[in-house]
Write a protein that holds these residues in place. Sequence first.
Motif, PDB file in Angstrom:
ATOM      1  N   ASP A 161     -16.522  29.183   7.758  1.00 24.18           N
ATOM      2  CA  ASP A 161     -15.694  28.519   8.747  1.00 24.18           C
ATOM      3  C   ASP A 161     -14.691  30.067   9.435  1.00 24.18           C
ATOM      4  O   ASP A 161     -13.759  30.135   8.718  1.00 24.18           O
ATOM      5  N   GLU A 162     -14.939  30.790  10.279  1.00 22.72           N
ATOM      6  CA  GLU A 162     -14.166  31.791  10.640  1.00 22.72           C
ATOM      7  C   GLU A 162     -13.797  32.563   9.427  1.00 22.72           C
ATOM      8  O   GLU A 162     -12.779  32.933   9.302  1.00 22.72           O
TER       9      GLU A 162
ATOM     10  N   SER B  67     -14.917  23.364  13.451  1.00 22.08           N
ATOM     11  CA  SER B  67     -14.586  23.135  12.130  1.00 22.08           C
ATOM     12  C   SER B  67     -15.052  21.631  11.689  1.00 22.08           C
ATOM     13  O   SER B  67     -15.580  21.535  10.431  1.00 22.08           O
TER      14      SER B  67
ATOM     15  N   GLN C 122     -11.875  26.974   6.958  1.00 22.27           N
ATOM     16  CA  GLN C 122     -11.004  28.056   7.873  1.00 22.27           C
ATOM     17  C   GLN C 122      -9.393  28.085   7.269  1.00 22.27           C
ATOM     18  O   GLN C 122      -9.055  29.448   7.407  1.00 22.27           O
TER      19      GLN C 122
HETATM   20 MG    MG Z   1     -11.873  25.644  13.432  1.00 26.99          MG
END
Ligand code: MG
Lengths: 229, 226
Positions: free
Chosen positions: B169-170, B65, B93
Amino acid sequence: MSPTFRTLRMAQATLRELTRRRGVLGLLLLVPLVFYLGRHDEPGQAIRFASLGLGFAVSAAALFSSVGGREIEPRLALGGFRPRHLHLGRSLALVGAGLAVSALYALLIALDQDVRHLGAVVLELALTTLVAVPLGLLLGLAVPRDMEGTLLLISVIGAQMVMDPAKDSARALPFWSTREIITYAVDGAGAGSLAPGVAHAAVTAALLMAASCAVQAVRLRRRAHMQFG
Amino acid sequence: MVYPASTRPAQGLGETPGDDGAPVLLHAQGIVKSYRRRRVLNGVDLTVRSGEVAAIVGSNGAGKSTMLKICAGLASPDRGRVSVRGRLGYCPQDVGVLDFLTPGEHFTLFGAGRGLRPAAASRRGRELARTLDWSVGRRTLAKDLSGGTRQKLNVVLAALGDPDVLLLDEPYQGFDRGSYLDFWKNVWDWREEGKAVVVVTHMLSRLDRVDQVLDLSPRTGTEATL
Ligand SMILES: [Mg+2]
Ligand SMILES: Nc1ncnc2c1ncn2[C@@H]1O[C@H](COP(=O)(O)OP(=O)(O)OP(=O)(O)O)[C@@H](O)[C@H]1O
């Protein structure tokens, strides 16, 4: 596309967020009323306390709004907003909402009290809002969470209530003008005067606005390591 | 195709040399970042070209991140530079949306930043939502959306202004299986359109189809390729 378009969109979003938090909004609106009723037997004091309550409520709303926008603003800045769009948009929404509330209290005072210069009270309530908005925004930028900001705000308002306004150092407090103008409005020109109060409010609001805008711009600046081709 | 990132010579933005062809849209060079005394990123490089998908992998706390925020310009590195060609879209995220606005109001707000009129922004947002198997309700506030749906809102906001570089991010946390597959289909479409896409992911099963993998796990060194 005109640059005001983004500012107005930001103002609209801020106003929506603000008005949808009914619980917080209701409690904040109650603060000036409680202060007002608590001193209802003395007109001058009642108006003074209601005004400081209004200053607290509007600053707190600005503080919560500013802290609440902390996550989204960098994303908006990444997505084409300039810091000044965000700052101006948020300020516009808060000033608009604050002026609406101060109009409400002006009406209440007009119906309920017999003051010498009602116009000065109306002006004072509006000026209190104009000082409170950038004060809350600046606090919101300076503190890590809204809890700390609220505690700081309580200190500022508390100091404003207990400090003797005749002392020179009292002029350093943001809401000095509030008391000064009310003294004029209630007790007449012999006790207080209008012009210094208005000047104090204007200078304070301008300084706080410039400071919060500058802090915002630094927060959302383009980082030195980034290069756009 | 697999490009071993570590063997590729450093190139300037937008250069189109040799057989690689496509211009470089994102170029991060020698990124170093420490929090207090702890070094999180130690000279990380990442080059993503138009029409490429890069995956960033690594254990929890490896700095994925942090790397993405530095690429987005939301955090400053201690050392290193990032060059970007075109517009950036970033999906964080942790969900960063406005709780008391509806998804539609998010579309018009974020669209305004990209110069889209409210009607156009709203149309585009709903289109993107549909590709993630989400039909946007009119009245539900963001705080009342399900976790997965809120994350879809986040992805739509990142893609709204038609960015050239997408940093995600994810992004599929909480997606159901169908939406997860839809998400990757979107990623392949974006690649076809010539965007540069960076996805932080733990889902190793998808890594066979991405163009490069940046592994930030401390065990394997700062960079490895598939
Ligand atoms: Mg992360
Ligand atoms: N603002 C911060 N202050 C101090 N330490 C931080 C900060 N942000 C991140 N860190 C630390 O940096 C390291 C990397 O964090 P990062 O969020 O980049 O990890 P990650 O690879 O994304 O992990 P995850 O898979 O859990 O999302 C962690 O040890 C984290 O505690």
